[in-house]
Design a protein around this motif. Sequence first.
Motif, mmCIF file in Angstrom:
data_model
loop_
_atom_site.group_PDB
_atom_site.id
_atom_site.type_symbol
_atom_site.label_atom_id
_atom_site.label_comp_id
_atom_site.label_asym_id
_atom_site.label_seq_id
_atom_site.Cartn_x
_atom_site.Cartn_y
_atom_site.Cartn_z
ATOM 1 N N VAL A 190 -16.057 54.866 14.775
ATOM 2 C CA VAL A 190 -16.968 53.710 14.865
ATOM 3 C C VAL A 190 -18.035 53.990 15.917
ATOM 4 C CG1 VAL A 190 -15.076 52.132 14.235
ATOM 5 C CG2 VAL A 190 -15.605 52.508 16.647
ATOM 6 N N ASN A 191 -19.096 53.193 15.862
ATOM 7 C CA ASN A 191 -20.183 53.389 16.828
ATOM 8 C C ASN A 191 -20.661 52.075 17.442
ATOM 9 O OD1 ASN A 191 -23.604 53.793 16.858
ATOM 10 N ND2 ASN A 191 -22.354 55.259 18.025
ATOM 11 N N ASN A 192 -20.122 50.940 16.958
ATOM 12 C CA ASN A 192 -20.521 49.644 17.533
ATOM 13 C C ASN A 192 -19.421 48.608 17.266
ATOM 14 O OD1 ASN A 192 -20.880 48.638 14.854
ATOM 15 N ND2 ASN A 192 -22.895 49.623 14.806
ATOM 16 N N ALA A 193 -19.639 47.404 17.780
ATOM 17 C CA ALA A 193 -18.590 46.379 17.713
ATOM 18 C C ALA A 193 -18.275 45.980 16.269
ATOM 19 C CB ALA A 193 -19.015 45.161 18.534
ATOM 20 N N ASP A 194 -19.290 45.896 15.433
ATOM 21 C CA ASP A 194 -19.038 45.530 14.026
ATOM 22 C C ASP A 194 -18.126 46.552 13.353
ATOM 23 O OD1 ASP A 194 -20.371 43.224 13.929
ATOM 24 O OD2 ASP A 194 -22.215 44.038 12.976
#
Length: 525
Positions: A190-194
């Motif tokens: 992953v790369n972000n909160a979403d």
Amino acid sequence: MSTSEKKPTILETIYAQRAKDVEVAKSTPGTTPEDLSTLLQMNLAPPLIQVVPRLKRNPSTSSSSSSPSLMAEIKRASPSKGPIAMTTNVAQQALTYALSGASVISVLTEPTWFKGSLFDMRLVRQAIDALPDRPAVLRKEFILDEYQIMEARLWGADTVLLIVAMLSQERLETLYHYSLSLGMEPLVEVNNADEMRRALGLGSKMIGVNNRNLHNFEVDMGTTSRLVEMVKERDLVLCALSGIKGPEDVRVYKEEGVKAVLVGEALMRAEDTGKFIRELLDWPEIKTQGEGEKNRERTWVKVTGVRSESEAISLTETGTDILSFVFDPQEKTYVKPEEAAPISSKIRAARLSPSASAAVSPYLRSTPWFTAQLGTLTATYARPLLVGVFNKQPLAYIQHTVAISQLDLVQLNGDEPSGWTAHIPVPVIRQFTVAKNESPSQEITRPGVHSFCLLDVQGGREAVGELQRVVEKGEVPGWRMPVILRASGIEEEALVDIIRSLDPWAVDLDLEIGVLDVVKRVKGL
Ligand SMILES: O=C(O)c1ccccc1N[C@@H]1O[C@H](COP(=O)(O)O)[C@@H](O)[C@H]1O
């Protein structure tokens, strides 16, 4: 993946190329999805290890403040940097990573931008396969199809990468569960909160936060730190991926509770990989044998041809470490399994437990194969050990004899198939001949089949040079290979010289008149 009017990002470009590559592979005779599925059904995929428990172990795990585990990457080139280490031999690099304490070896298998392949991954797996507690192998790929997960399993991966940013939720879930169905817990990136919420929704046990944005290549080392809170108190391993260059990067993650770091470029460029890894992770030095350092007390003595209880007892009292029964009817010292059985019982009843100090240190978990076999042997068995010597007897007879005569080890002197060792319930010693000016068999040093080798030296002192090369170059640099030297036929003074210069793990003597004096002399060296 959604199409857009804008120029595609690198991730979109790689995705499109990989989708085409997969179609080509799927339509190639021999590698169709049906072929791969048949191969899996035939159990042709190599055995798996579970990545999450393996990731929880590293050389600092036993200390009070353990450092993150290492996912060490094989990365020849990348879209952002171009060529990184084009001439590196991936098998050697993988072995170095493993012996330096890596828990996972990540292999980029994408050919166009990363110059990787499934063949690289197979070589990595082969290079580390015989290590006790080997690292897990990660197929680092742009996975969009179940087909790539089948390939991964067949070519030796223990886990695969799933990049949330390039998959719809439905595809992500399907691929995640497909990987689990083949026994592999995937690394979900992953790369972000979403994206983190999507990974958590899967129930993922291993999530990697990529500090590199795969759409624009920007590396922000704070990406992992910002997402740590979202996984606190959860039973999963959080890994920081990309951009890690030095100990200061790792220290921050360690304090935040990140359990693993994935490092590619910095490792591929390191001059001294082992040293770099220790400093990067603040790990203790992994103990290897220094030049000339012994990993045991002194040369063991093995005596072959025991036929009576009285012989066995006097040899034991003189300090013999290994007693061998010959189960080859062609030999004059032949004994039947029923005759060896009561002698074994007597010796077993009298022998002491192995000393606690002989136990294998956790730091030595990733020692090379033969040294590790010896560590296990000395930690597991009491002395004298009981060996059965065979020469072309049927496998069923060997198995029967192991049970009847209560053997600790089996010695194979003929050209028995190497696959037999998997069906013999005790460690196997295999005999080889070493002669002057003849290259020793490559099988001697091949890890994973026999546990020990007994070298029958033809040509006395003159063949010692060949023997020296086997002992010194046999395993991995820095590790002397433990060998049993067959000493019969070598006169006593020469034997003493050889033991002094070569320091073999053990010498093998035939039981004959005067052997007790030789045993005493060798034990006194
Ligand atoms: O490195 C790239 O250019 C890249 C581009 C597109 C997808 C992945 C890329 N690299 C990934 O980087 C890490 C290792 O990082 P580093 O070499 O330690 O900085 C790894 O996740 C690669 O797959």
